[in-house]
Design an enzyme around this catalytic site. Structure first.
Site, mmCIF file in Angstrom:
data_model
loop_
_atom_site.group_PDB
_atom_site.id
_atom_site.type_symbol
_atom_site.label_atom_id
_atom_site.label_comp_id
_atom_site.label_asym_id
_atom_site.label_seq_id
_atom_site.Cartn_x
_atom_site.Cartn_y
_atom_site.Cartn_z
ATOM 1 N N ASP A 1 0.796 -1.223 0.000
ATOM 2 C CA ASP A 1 0.000 0.000 0.000
ATOM 3 C C ASP A 1 0.827 1.271 0.000
ATOM 4 O O ASP A 1 0.324 2.328 -0.367
ATOM 5 C CB ASP A 1 -0.957 -0.007 1.192
ATOM 6 C CG ASP A 1 -2.080 -1.016 1.016
ATOM 7 O OD1 ASP A 1 -2.348 -1.400 -0.142
ATOM 8 O OD2 ASP A 1 -2.677 -1.442 2.015
ATOM 9 N N TYR B 1 -10.001 -1.375 1.819
ATOM 10 C CA TYR B 1 -9.686 -1.425 3.244
ATOM 11 C C TYR B 1 -9.542 -0.045 3.856
ATOM 12 O O TYR B 1 -8.974 0.864 3.256
ATOM 13 C CB TYR B 1 -8.398 -2.213 3.491
ATOM 14 C CG TYR B 1 -8.658 -3.686 3.705
ATOM 15 C CD1 TYR B 1 -9.348 -4.137 4.819
ATOM 16 C CD2 TYR B 1 -8.246 -4.618 2.769
ATOM 17 C CE1 TYR B 1 -9.614 -5.479 5.007
ATOM 18 C CE2 TYR B 1 -8.507 -5.969 2.947
ATOM 19 C CZ TYR B 1 -9.191 -6.390 4.071
ATOM 20 O OH TYR B 1 -9.460 -7.720 4.245
#
Length: 692
Positions: free
Chosen positions: A375, A460
């Protein structure tokens, strides 16, 4: 006389009633200005913590203006750039070297120059590449220097560049103009596609070897919470060419079958050779994936109350709370970080920062089975989201805006991106009720200070907390919420997850979170000490014929990086702590214990061709010598080329000595080693003070 007495009693009665009414009317109001207010924590007034401060909107804009006028090449706004253009991908603060900062903070040295780190994509060159420049001094820059080779040992190849938002938009246009029109009947009849009814989610990394830039895109119904509504269609797009006209479909997947391209899928559909799985069209709110409450709240939730206002102080990038003080910042790539953390005025942590969030997925669909999200490449800080008062943080929290420049030349502001609050933990910090010999009770209310941000990267939402306890402990904590990532359910899908909908497979996956911790306990020269317990057999001194199995303490100094690198599934000493080169009045080394409170799933096999890019995840804890040239455990360029990683953490561990000068601790003879400064890479940590 009796009349006078009656009148006096009547007046007193009216006065009493009036006083009672006033009390009732004012009950519940906040404390008046005449009430005692607790003293604010001591905060340095000289602004020294600003040496760590994020760039201001004005500084970000100045860096852009300077680069546009000084590089001698045309720069296109990154929000409109083609792959064949030059552009500024991001600008962030360049933190000074630690030695310079300590000289400034502790020895009265000069304030280090304020600088920025600019990442530029040079697509319009004979040798396209990614270049990093340090620009300074701010706020009026006059110089820039290329630090790419110094940081990475060579140029960064262009195919490693993180994907810009505009490239995703260009790929969406490619789907609309060239991919979907190649299968008109299939898209209209089987997919019920109307031009806007599908959403695509990227997989990553993008291929199987260095130089690849081919990405699987998974198609979902374009509704609220679309992550839970796959339609069974996935497309592999080769977008490695700098000429978007050369982009092509490499493979197509539908309902368990692979096709060469969309034309072959269309032909098979028209000829009736495809098993079509009709997916029920869900309403725009997503039906079961909607975030709207299913029913109204029966009663209001409990709230926190600060009877005399906050007990912490927040000034710019500096927080003070009781014995604690620290500076904070938000990296565009890696998110929240702490710097110069002090307890009772003494520095205990120089840097505590998020490094990476990794997710490894499994599925029987190509997009899911090939996904290893790193990420940091997408931008953990860039995707920070505004915090809703009363839900994401308490109503009474203090909120801080964050400014950043990435994927555009315009400065963006995230309102209320950080929050600070004190939280009553609901259990005593310590207590004892004595009913032996003496009868008494003693207890202490337990509260902690929380610094929080929330990052939404795709499906998420990561809730990042740094928590400061009254007893000198610090905790780094992350929670994952949002939506699960899903695949289209078909065939042997249950081997790779659980069915959560008629056509939806919630796929198996792991989460690994990496932190960097630069502990300075009693100074920068620390040692790593392991304490454990062992049972020994001993004769009872008062009865030698009898034996006692008694536990004893074992101690060991971990001398080298290899000894201090603990593999994910290996045993770790019960107590492991950073020891200072000083002792308390009882002769014990002062130190901080490292307590790991959570563990990730199994790591990717080291035989994997991409494992070195995420080799930090081999370890639950690793301690290395601190080096200015090893600032991070990974790189934003590893996501799109994990096969030749720009930074491989495993290379940092080369068995160098990490001990301080210490006397014998474990009964194996006196030990003397070179003085070194240490830092840790860990998955999840809490630091309780064990000897101060």
């Amino acid at each position: 006389m009796h009349l006078k007495t009656a009148l006096i009693l009547l007046v007193l009665a009216f006065a009493t009633i009036f006083a009672l009414v006033c009390v009732l009317l004012t009950r519940g109001r906040g404390p008046g200005t005449c009430q005692h207010q607790p003293p604010e924590p001591e905060v340095p007034e000289d602004g020294r913590s600003l040496v760590f401060a994020d760039l201001t909107p004005e500084e970000l804009a100045q860096v852009v203006r300077y680069l546009r006028g000084s590089l001698g090449v045309p720069l296109v706004d990154a929000s409109r750039a083609k792959p064949s253009d030059n552009c500024i991908a991001s600008v962030d603060v360049q933190l000074p070297a630690k030695a310079e900062v300590l000289q400034f903070l502790d020895a009265g040295g000069a304030r280090p120059p304020r600088e920025a780190l600019a990442v530029l994509y040079f697509g319009n060159q004979e040798d396209p590449n990614v270049t990093e420049y340090v620009v300074g001094p701010l706020p009026q820059p006059t110089y820039h220097r290329d630090v790419t080779v110094q940081k990475y040992g060579g140029k960064v190849p262009y195919h490693r560049r993180p994907t810009l938002a505009v490239e995703y938009e260009q790929i969406a246009g490619f789907f609309k103009s060239r991919v979907f029109p190649a299968a008109p009947s299939f898209m209209r009849q089987a997919m019920e596609y109307d031009g806007t009814s599908l959403a695509a989610v990227t997989a990553a990394p993008r291929g199987f070897q260095s130089g690849d830039r081919a990405t699987w895109y998974v198609l979902f119904q374009n509704v609220s919470g679309f992550f839970l509504h796959p339609v069974g269609l996935e497309v592999l797009v080769d977008h490695g060419s700098l000429d978007m006209g050369q982009w092509a479909v490499s493979r197509v997947f539908y309902n368990g079958q692979y096709y060469r391209d969309m034309a072959q899928l269309e032909s098979a559909y028209v000829q009736g050779r495809i098993s079509v799985e009709k997916v029920r069209k869900v309403p725009p709110d997503g039906d079961f994936s909607s975030m709207r409450p299913r029913a109204p709240w029966a009663t209001a939730f409990p709230l926190q109350y600060e009877p005399q206002g906050p007990r912490y102080s927040l000034r710019k990038n500096h927080v003070a709370f009781q014995a604690w003080s620290f500076a904070f910042g938000m990296s565009v790539q890696t998110g929240l970080r702490l710097l110069d953390v002090r307890y009772k005025g003494e520095r205990v942590v120089y840097e505590l920062s998020v490094q990476e969030a990794l997710s490894v997925y499994g599925s029987n669909c190509p997009g899911g089975m090939s996904t290893r999200y790193m990420d940091g490449s997408f931008g953990i800080g860039r995707y920070s989201s505004p915090l809703l008062r009363g839900v994401d943080c308490p109503y009474l929290a203090s909120y801080v805006d964050v400014h950043y420049l990435a994927h555009s030349q315009e400065v963006r502001t995230i309102k209320n991106a950080l929050c600070v609050f004190e939280q009553n933990l609901g259990s005593p910090l310590r207590r004892h009720f004595s009913n032996l010999q003496a009868l008494y009770y003693g207890g202490l209310v337990n509260s902690a200070l929380v610094l929080r941000s929330v990052t939404t990267v795709g499906n998420y939402d990561y809730i990042w907390d740094f928590i400061f306890y009254q007893n000198g402990a610090i905790e780094a904590k992350v929670q994952a919420t949002g939506y699960t990532s899903s695949s289209f359910f078909h065939g042997d899908g249950l081997r790779y997850g659980n069915r959560v909908g008629e056509h939806t497979l919630g796929t198996i996956h792991t989460h690994s979170i990496n932190y960097k911790v630069d502990l300075d306990v009693g100074g920068v020269k620390n040692s790593l000490v392991a304490h454990d317990m062992a049972f020994e057999m001993a004769r009872a001194p008062w009865n030698p014929e009898q034996q006692i199995e008694r536990p004893r303490l074992t101690k060991r100094v971990l001398d080298t990086e290899d000894q201090a690198a603990f593999r994910l599934q290996s045993k770790i000493p019960r107590y492991i702590y950073f020891a200072a080169n000083s002792k308390n009045k009882w002769g014990h080394q002062r130190g901080y214990r490292i307590q790991i409170v959570s563990f990730a799933g199994d790591h990717v096999p080291e035989a994997s061709s991409m494992e070195r890019a995420i080799s930090w995840a081999r370890y639950k804890l690793a301690v290395t010598r601190r080096k200015e040239e090893e600032p991070t455990s990974t790189s934003i360029y590893n996501q799109n080329d994990p096969w030749t990683p720009t930074v491989a953490f495993a290379d940092f561990i080369d068995n160098e000595t990490i001990t301080n000068e210490v006397s014998r601790l474990s009964g194996c003879g006196a030990h003397r080693g070179a003085e070194q400064e240490l830092e840790l890479l860990v998955l999840a940590v809490r630091w309780p003070c064990i000897a101060r």
